[in-house]
Design an enzyme around this catalytic site. Sequence first.
Site, PDB file in Angstrom:
ATOM      1  N   CYS A  67       0.825  -1.210   0.000  1.00 38.63           N
ATOM      2  CA  CYS A  67       0.000   0.000   0.000  1.00 38.63           C
ATOM      3  C   CYS A  67       0.858   1.259   0.000  1.00 38.63           C
ATOM      4  O   CYS A  67       2.080   1.204   0.069  1.00 38.63           O
ATOM      5  CB  CYS A  67      -0.905  -0.015   1.222  1.00 38.63           C
ATOM      6  SG  CYS A  67       0.025   0.033   2.776  1.00 38.63           S
ATOM      7  N   ALA A  70       3.278   1.611   2.823  1.00 32.50           N
ATOM      8  CA  ALA A  70       4.486   0.804   2.609  1.00 32.50           C
ATOM      9  C   ALA A  70       5.454   1.551   1.695  1.00 32.50           C
ATOM     10  O   ALA A  70       6.668   1.537   1.897  1.00 32.50           O
ATOM     11  CB  ALA A  70       4.131  -0.555   2.018  1.00 32.50           C
ATOM     12  N   ARG A 101      13.025  -3.841   5.767  1.00 36.22           N
ATOM     13  CA  ARG A 101      13.574  -3.473   4.466  1.00 36.22           C
ATOM     14  C   ARG A 101      15.095  -3.585   4.405  1.00 36.22           C
ATOM     15  O   ARG A 101      15.686  -3.472   3.351  1.00 36.22           O
ATOM     16  CB  ARG A 101      13.129  -2.059   4.082  1.00 36.22           C
ATOM     17  CG  ARG A 101      11.697  -1.999   3.609  1.00 36.22           C
ATOM     18  CD  ARG A 101      11.549  -2.159   2.106  1.00 36.22           C
ATOM     19  NE  ARG A 101      12.238  -1.103   1.371  1.00 36.22           N
ATOM     20  CZ  ARG A 101      12.445  -1.127   0.061  1.00 36.22           C
ATOM     21  NH1 ARG A 101      12.039  -2.148  -0.659  1.00 36.22           N
ATOM     22  NH2 ARG A 101      13.076  -0.148  -0.543  1.00 36.22           N
ATOM     23  N   HIS A 200       5.131   6.394  -2.774  1.00 37.65           N
ATOM     24  CA  HIS A 200       6.418   6.995  -3.166  1.00 37.65           C
ATOM     25  C   HIS A 200       6.197   8.452  -3.567  1.00 37.65           C
ATOM     26  O   HIS A 200       6.916   9.345  -3.145  1.00 37.65           O
ATOM     27  CB  HIS A 200       7.030   6.265  -4.367  1.00 37.65           C
ATOM     28  CG  HIS A 200       7.200   4.799  -4.190  1.00 37.65           C
ATOM     29  ND1 HIS A 200       6.971   3.899  -5.210  1.00 37.65           N
ATOM     30  CD2 HIS A 200       7.567   4.054  -3.121  1.00 37.65           C
ATOM     31  CE1 HIS A 200       7.197   2.677  -4.781  1.00 37.65           C
ATOM     32  NE2 HIS A 200       7.554   2.732  -3.516  1.00 37.65           N
TER      33      HIS A 200
END
Lengths: 493, 512
Positions: A67, A70, A101, A200
Amino acid sequence: MTAIKTIDYRNDREFHEKLIEEVLESYPEKTAKKRAKHLSVTQDGASDCGVKSNIKSIPGVMSIRGCAYAGSKGVVWGPVKDMVHISHGPVGCGQYSWSQRRNYYVGTTGVDSFGTMQFTSDFQERDIVFGGDKKLKKMIDEIEELFPLNKGISVMSECPVGLIGDDIEAVAKERGTAIGKPVVPVRCEGFRGVSQSLGHHIANDAVRDFIFDKREPEAFESTPYDVVIIGDYNIGGDGWSSRRLLEEMGLRVIAQWTGDSTLSELERAPKAKLNLIHCYRSMNYISRHMEEKYGVPWLEFNFFGPSRIAMSLRMIAEHFDDKIKEGAERVIEKYKAMSDQVIETFRPRLAGKKVMLYVGGLRPRHMINAYEDLGMEIVGAGYEFAHRDDYQRTMDYVKDGTLIYDDITAYEMEHFIQRIRPDLVGSGIKEKYSTQKMGVPFRQLHSWDYSGPYHGYDGFAVFARDMDMAINNPAWNLFKAPWKAAEPAPASA
Amino acid sequence: MPQSADQIKDHVSLFKEPEYQEMFARKREQFECPHPPERVAEVEQWMKSWDYREKNLSREALTVNPAKACQPLGAVFCAAGFEGMLSFIHGSQGCTAYFRSHLSRHFKEPSSAVSSNMTEDAAVFGGLNNMLDGLQNAHQLYKPKAIAVGTTCMAEVIGDDLQAFIAKAKQQGSVPEDFDVPYAHTPSFIGSHVTGYDNMLEGILKHYWEGATREPGETLNIIPGFDGFCVGNIRELKRMMGLMGVEATIMCDPSDVYDMPSDGTFTMYSGGTPIEAVKGGVNAKATISLQEYCSKKSLTLAESSGQEVAAFNYPLGVAATDEFLMKVSAFTGKPIPAQLELERGRLIDAMTDSMAYVHGKTFTVFGDPDFCIGVTRFLLELGAEPVHILSSNGSKAWAKKMKAIVTASPYGKRAQVWPGNDLWHLRSFLHTEPTDLMIGSSYGKYLERDCGVPLIRLSFPIFDRHHHHRFPIFGYQGGLQMLVRILDKVFDGLDAQTNIAGENDMSFDLTR
């Protein structure tokens, strides 16, 4: 980036087209129609891979996507090490993304760095009912008191925040002024957009709106050789094995975005002479902005595998003077013996092995030549959250007849793997164990399967070693019990 | 050159090479604008102080490094424990991706679940269409025997009504009318993953029990609860019940689906409590929960159906296992067999053999509420001294129960019970009042690094050690496992403290 000559092969177009037909047969009609647009086989000379992308996932089919949260917290903001990143909402989002990550950094965690920590507002029912703004305000003060060396705070909105009408922007502004540090509200609620991708973009915009031109950065003298590495999250140290090469050719890396990054590095990036962008998908937005507003040009590069590394070093050098051009040649020459030896060691063990890739927004194309440097062939590639421009760029990498799958479903993936029986699948944790049970070797290509770095020459050696161990481990030959009737072994030879 | 083709270095050793170390120093000095090292050292020291501990304890809004997850994770885990049941989580898709990843990282197994993939338009108009399409697709594509629907916080905040949506889906033919779609609302802003487990289990039992006419029988239902060690534990539980000759239905058995063989095929469903057994469960004589805080609603449901109920707290070791077995025996009339008594004796034998290495050792225990109780009770049996017992998802009622247990033992006098606290609190506790050892999940590794307290990983999640969950920590056998894990940590520690030749190795004993 333009295509590069590595090894020659074609993929089996007819077989791949048949596979697409096979999977579509299993869906309800309406769903089959929709999925058909995301599956394709590449055609030499075409301008893109022939799939639709960046479209809502279909309910109930087990998309692999994440999503916006994230994409924003997990990818872009999370790695900025000297800031505290609040997962604002219920406890889960921050918990599941905590330390997953592998954005490596140097720093004293909890004291002057906060990367592998989980700061959450742990929303309870009362926060949903009465709103979370008061809690947020208090949290910021508590962070200031308990973590005084933080350089700033980001507020990563989880789903409820955007639904209950909280005004995190107002809280951030008011508290930011009070503590004299950036407090960055980020509207990355998980229901926004169709994948990580919008996260992003939202995260990029937050850098633009709440970091750039906000304070006078500390004294800083520019040089003609200043560059920024953008879109490298330093997974397993990727950013570092990239940075080394740039420094060795004579450039000065003034900032890493955002692996091992600091607030200062975010603030100073517009002072660069050139922005070098690795993950185009997640950070093209801010690169374009810096070009428009500050006149900083940007260049996509690829540090996977010696062929692309050499090409990239030369392309980067083109933007600078002869000193840097010579530097690039010197670096290529310096590492040649080592990378040749890596290829000499592993290519005989890997040549002709077939690989299927399904990753995020960069690697399904960026890694292809690295595999080919080792003699391996890419039979299928797909992205979780790519856009059309990614599928256009992919054409510089893939051979004719490559199977393309956008936003693949677990069902399709299992079927393709079962029918193609590749020698290696590169994808994520959710795909790893089901693939391995089928007898097909697997490497996680988000986290490097807890290995890395894979970028640069130092990383290529690790990459080659890992692919070899995944494929050639002897356990693959033990699947079939000897008392079972003879049939073809499930694993690669 | 730091790298070499002959001996390839990955991140573990590569970045220790001088070229990288110098580069890190350069980056820091020229570009990071760091705080002066003295200031960092000063703050680091302050963070170890009682002053910091008090400030840390007085925070009201901020949570740092909690050891708990959210409801729908528990719902996905729970649904995985039933034959052919597929989890369907109604809400944003990212949540389901997170649950699957989280479970896979612990079990090193696939974890299947679908989402209704709600996006911004669903936030405005509600997620009915997502539910209708989603159920149809999931049903046709993954051919489950049942679909268990849970929710994310998004669906909860906008108020989607699962019961109405599912009814509509059946009406419209997304799934057949008679297809089983149990459901539970699992808002992540209430409780934790253990609450989600209970809600989903209650939803499943309700679905299969409602309307059934109960014909009281002699069987038992056993609810194991949310458990990272479910693979080893449930197998041990079944073995014990087998030895007793007790017919028991494990209500939620994911021990097979989270431990599938590698044989060249992947099947999404494996094992699980058979649906017929779930239905038959309404006729059970009694329902026993092995984890009280995972099963409050489910037990209430069983009780209201006319069954007797009993709840335990992660029974392991001697007395807790005794109590569990005696309860089973009382419910069924079956005696505890000689074999189990033999195993009990063997556990006690091992405890007496090794007592010198555990007696008086101080412990920190953190994890889910029932886990903390089970482990603490066993530590007290070993003569070990629990000092900090912390459960991020522990309630005040839990704390009261926990305190009663520790105050009843001379070895529990120093114990402090911390309900609702997080691991950043625990960091302060361990800096100010350190213990010899710590039992918890992988999250404890940061505390091990920062506070120097060795961590024994026995709780969910364990991401950085493999396969321990395949061995039981329930029962007498589980006590033995746990004892061995504790002893190994103690012995490794002793060796590490005494292994410098000529300096401290007089105590580097061959026999311990």
